[in-house]
Enzyme design. Sequence first.
Site, short mmCIF file in Angstrom:
data_model
loop_
_atom_site.label_atom_id
_atom_site.label_comp_id
_atom_site.label_asym_id
_atom_site.label_seq_id
_atom_site.Cartn_x
_atom_site.Cartn_y
_atom_site.Cartn_z
N GLN A 93 -7.34 -3.33 9.95
CA GLN A 93 -6.52 -4.53 9.84
C GLN A 93 -5.78 -4.83 11.15
O GLN A 93 -4.80 -5.57 11.16
CB GLN A 93 -5.51 -4.38 8.70
CG GLN A 93 -6.15 -4.26 7.33
CD GLN A 93 -5.15 -4.24 6.21
OE1 GLN A 93 -4.54 -5.26 5.87
NE2 GLN A 93 -4.94 -3.07 5.62
N ASP A 104 5.70 2.03 10.23
CA ASP A 104 4.78 1.26 9.38
C ASP A 104 3.90 0.36 10.26
O ASP A 104 4.25 0.04 11.40
CB ASP A 104 5.60 0.41 8.39
CG ASP A 104 4.75 -0.18 7.29
OD1 ASP A 104 3.59 0.25 7.14
OD2 ASP A 104 5.24 -1.08 6.59
N GLU A 105 2.76 -0.06 9.73
CA GLU A 105 1.82 -0.96 10.42
C GLU A 105 1.51 -0.45 11.83
O GLU A 105 1.56 -1.18 12.83
CB GLU A 105 2.40 -2.39 10.50
CG GLU A 105 2.67 -3.03 9.15
CD GLU A 105 1.43 -3.48 8.41
OE1 GLU A 105 0.31 -3.22 8.90
OE2 GLU A 105 1.57 -4.09 7.34
N ARG A 160 -7.51 -10.47 1.09
CA ARG A 160 -6.34 -11.19 0.55
C ARG A 160 -6.61 -11.63 -0.89
O ARG A 160 -5.67 -11.93 -1.63
CB ARG A 160 -6.03 -12.45 1.37
CG ARG A 160 -5.72 -12.28 2.85
CD ARG A 160 -4.67 -11.25 3.12
NE ARG A 160 -5.29 -9.97 3.42
CZ ARG A 160 -4.65 -8.82 3.41
NH1 ARG A 160 -3.38 -8.76 3.07
NH2 ARG A 160 -5.27 -7.69 3.70
N LYS A 192 0.97 1.07 0.22
CA LYS A 192 1.54 1.86 1.33
C LYS A 192 3.06 1.83 1.36
O LYS A 192 3.69 2.84 1.67
CB LYS A 192 0.98 1.40 2.67
CG LYS A 192 1.43 0.01 3.11
CD LYS A 192 0.82 -0.36 4.45
CE LYS A 192 1.24 -1.75 4.88
NZ LYS A 192 2.68 -1.89 5.12
N THR A 193 3.67 0.68 1.03
CA THR A 193 5.14 0.60 1.06
C THR A 193 5.74 1.54 0.03
O THR A 193 6.76 2.20 0.29
CB THR A 193 5.61 -0.85 0.81
OG1 THR A 193 4.98 -1.72 1.74
CG2 THR A 193 7.12 -0.96 0.96
#
Length: 600
Positions: free
Chosen positions: A249, A218-219, A560, A34-35
Amino acid sequence: MVNTILEKLNAAQREAVCFDEGPLLILAGAGSGKTRVITHRVAYLIEEKNIDPERILCITFTNKAANEMKQRLGEILKKQSSRPFAGTFHSFCAQVLRRNGVVINVAPDYVIWDRTDQLAVVKKLLAEAAEDNYSPAGILSVISQTKNEMITPLEYVDFAQGPFQEVVAQVYLGYQKTLKLTNGLDFDDLLSKTANLFRKSPSVLEKYQNQYRYLFIDEYQDTNKVQYLLTKLLAQKYGNLCVVGDAAQSIYSWRGADYRNVTRLEKDFPKITTINLERNYRSTQNILNVAYSVISHNKSHPILRLWTKQKSGDKVNLYEARNGEEEAKFVGREITILKSQGYSLSDIAILYRTNAQSRLIEKILLHYNIPYQLVGGFRFYERREIKDILAFLRFIFNRQDSVSEDRIKKIGKRIYRRVVNFAELVDEKKERPKTIDVLDGVLQRSGYLDKYSSQKEEDQSRLENIKEMRSVAMDFDNLSQFLENIALMEQEYFPNSNSFSGLENEDKITLMTLHSAKGTEFPIIFIVGMEEGLLPHSRSFFHSQEIEEERRLCYVGITRAKEKLFLTWASSRFLFGKKNYNSPSRFLADISEKLIKNLK
């Protein structure tokens, strides 16, 4: 330049980067890059659409993420003389208030209070009110949540119920008054006052809408009420809003985060386009299938089905232990095996639902002489509430222990008097009481537990740690043996005055809660304590929304892992001072047996 921007992007990433104008929601699964998509979309607008960089506002949640974004944008936009604003909600709002806060009576030279300043004022206000039964940090947490809900001190007074909320209301009033007198703002004020500024001054709002015609957040699943309002206000004129998030998330509801902000966008921006990023670049397909098996049972938010071009990978390892001690020993043994296979300790992380679970893991790692570090917390015997309890017990055992006495006095005069009275009672009996009886007695007589509210996540964690201390106390007949054991344990934590984890660059295991694991990745992940009552936590049993958040928390933990995943549970566990007989987590029942390897 466009080829440089689009190269190495998959089809969905490319679609998001090249999206034209209007509102865009990018649902980005764990490990989906995503970044890269955000930074490349910004670069695309600047390089290909000739958008002035100064018209672009990029908002992240942490300074670390903001710095990473600045660095990546700098690498892509080497030829550009200017850069977009990239920062946190707080840094952006601080800038707005410096320049325009006078409109709502915020002086340009205001001072931002840090947490030390905040706690000092709350402690002072509690002392003035002769209230030392409540945790200043707990009260500050409530004030913070209240501000993020845009509730003023006077509004809070109107609906405060019960002794705790009434004390919060009194402190909140005095706290805000002190802020105003000292020309200060805290971090929550930065957001709420900026939102008020935009609502009260259309001209200031329009100035920022014109300044920043392209808004990136973001997020987004972690936004709270005031952050959602700020986003909506800034983007409503031009509609060029790009938000990136993944409701699966969203694990911070106790901080005010609301995953429903993702779906609310469709109401406020009905023409919004949604693009899913489902290709995962982190994990094996088996790990992704296990993650989907767990998260797909949630019904209140969109679910992405992640896939990868990597190999299927190993099956996920499942281990049933007879008790918590055996579970911890299994983890210790597996780590030594993994190390012999060539893995570094830094490749491995152990995740758990509650901070109190770390005690047994730490004990076994010390036994195996395996260096470790705790992320987002203190080692068990370093935690404030544990040190407080130990001070009580050491003072009761030895009335000449001035160090412990000083610590108790700092906790509060009332609590100190009660501990002294209880110590005298123990002396009068002239017998060696069991450690657990002394511990329970001093907790009951001192009123120490009243400092913590079971309604607050941080306080719940502290209360669980105190209960876990009972598990330790149960193993010792008297205080002398108990305190000697603790002293030896602390010496292992700090051999030669150095932390057990050793040098900063030393290879070591990472221990952390599932909440702290967000944003991390490791080749090997152990998730311990996968049983009903721990994961999902017993507090969530009666609320479907909370069960869904526990499921998201489990999903975050699973995703993770890059190569290997170990899931462990104990059929009985001595936790929080009592023995529990457990059934495996319902999340384990969701996973197909084809994906699991049962270990003996």
